[in-house]
Design a protein around this motif. Structure first.
Motif, short mmCIF file in Angstrom:
data_model
loop_
_atom_site.label_atom_id
_atom_site.label_comp_id
_atom_site.label_asym_id
_atom_site.label_seq_id
_atom_site.Cartn_x
_atom_site.Cartn_y
_atom_site.Cartn_z
N VAL A 69 -11.29 50.58 -2.59
CA VAL A 69 -10.21 51.39 -2.04
C VAL A 69 -8.93 50.91 -2.70
N LYS A 70 -8.14 51.83 -3.23
CA LYS A 70 -6.88 51.45 -3.84
C LYS A 70 -5.77 51.51 -2.80
N GLY A 71 -4.96 50.48 -2.78
CA GLY A 71 -3.86 50.40 -1.84
C GLY A 71 -2.66 51.20 -2.33
N ASP A 72 -1.57 51.11 -1.59
CA ASP A 72 -0.34 51.80 -1.97
C ASP A 72 0.25 51.17 -3.23
N LYS A 73 0.99 51.97 -3.97
CA LYS A 73 1.63 51.48 -5.18
C LYS A 73 2.80 50.58 -4.81
N VAL A 74 2.87 49.43 -5.49
CA VAL A 74 3.95 48.47 -5.28
C VAL A 74 4.79 48.47 -6.55
N ILE A 75 6.10 48.69 -6.40
CA ILE A 75 7.01 48.71 -7.53
C ILE A 75 7.72 47.36 -7.62
N VAL A 76 7.68 46.75 -8.81
CA VAL A 76 8.37 45.49 -9.07
C VAL A 76 9.52 45.81 -10.01
N PHE A 77 10.75 45.59 -9.55
CA PHE A 77 11.93 45.93 -10.36
C PHE A 77 12.80 44.69 -10.49
N LYS A 78 13.06 44.29 -11.75
CA LYS A 78 13.90 43.14 -12.02
C LYS A 78 15.14 43.61 -12.75
N MET A 79 16.30 43.05 -12.37
CA MET A 79 17.55 43.46 -13.00
C MET A 79 18.54 42.31 -12.95
N LYS A 80 19.26 42.14 -14.04
CA LYS A 80 20.36 41.18 -14.06
C LYS A 80 21.63 41.96 -14.37
N ARG A 81 22.55 41.89 -13.48
CA ARG A 81 23.73 42.73 -13.65
C ARG A 81 24.57 42.27 -14.83
N ARG A 82 25.18 43.25 -15.46
CA ARG A 82 26.08 43.07 -16.60
C ARG A 82 25.39 42.46 -17.82
N LYS A 83 24.07 42.40 -17.85
CA LYS A 83 23.36 41.81 -18.99
C LYS A 83 22.46 42.82 -19.69
N ASP A 84 22.48 44.05 -19.26
CA ASP A 84 21.65 45.10 -19.84
C ASP A 84 20.17 44.72 -19.79
N TYR A 85 19.75 44.16 -18.66
CA TYR A 85 18.36 43.74 -18.49
C TYR A 85 17.76 44.44 -17.29
N ARG A 86 16.77 45.26 -17.55
CA ARG A 86 16.05 45.94 -16.47
C ARG A 86 14.58 46.01 -16.83
N LYS A 87 13.72 45.64 -15.90
CA LYS A 87 12.27 45.73 -16.08
C LYS A 87 11.70 46.42 -14.85
N LYS A 88 10.90 47.44 -15.09
CA LYS A 88 10.25 48.14 -13.99
C LYS A 88 8.74 48.07 -14.23
N ASN A 89 8.03 47.60 -13.25
CA ASN A 89 6.59 47.43 -13.36
C ASN A 89 5.99 47.75 -12.00
N GLY A 90 4.72 48.07 -11.99
CA GLY A 90 4.08 48.38 -10.72
C GLY A 90 2.59 48.16 -10.79
N HIS A 91 1.96 48.08 -9.63
CA HIS A 91 0.51 47.91 -9.58
C HIS A 91 -0.01 48.41 -8.24
#
Length: 105
Positions: A69-91
């Motif tokens: 059985v697959k569970g609900d999707k979990v979104i992992v979002f990482k961001m550092k402000r003013r550094k132009d760094y964003r990562k979006k991942n999920g499982h």
């Protein structure tokens, strides 16, 4: 009557007839029975037995209803402000649906 049992590294309070979603158990099929013998505590009508670390001779018998059985999707979002760094991942977690058939104490 209920028991505390360890299944796949997690502890669950189980009673007969109760439905659980546990971490995915490999190599099981629907309709098969599985036994877990890592019972940490058993309460039989007020008589509590606590294991050190497990209760001797106690086990929990479960029947597999749905092996994957697959569970609900979990979104992992990482961001550092003013550094132009964003990562979006999920499982999505994978679970096995089981029904408690018997608690043997």
């Amino acid at each position: 009557m209920y028991a505390i049992v360890e299944i796949q590294g997690q502890q669950f309070k189980v009673e007969e007839g109760k439905k659980l979603f546990v971490h995915h158990i490999k190599d099981v099929e629907a309709g098969k029975t599985v036994e877990f013998d890592k019972v940490l505590l058993v309460d039989a009508d007020g008589a509590v037995k606590v294991g050190a670390p497990t209760v001797e001779g106690a086990k929990v018998v479960v029947e597999v209803v749905n092996p994957l059985v697959k569970g609900d999707k979990v979104i992992v979002f990482k961001m550092k402000r003013r550094k132009d760094y964003r990562k979006k991942n999920g499982h999505r977690e994978q679970f096995t649906e089981v029904v408690i058939k018997q608690v043997v104490a």
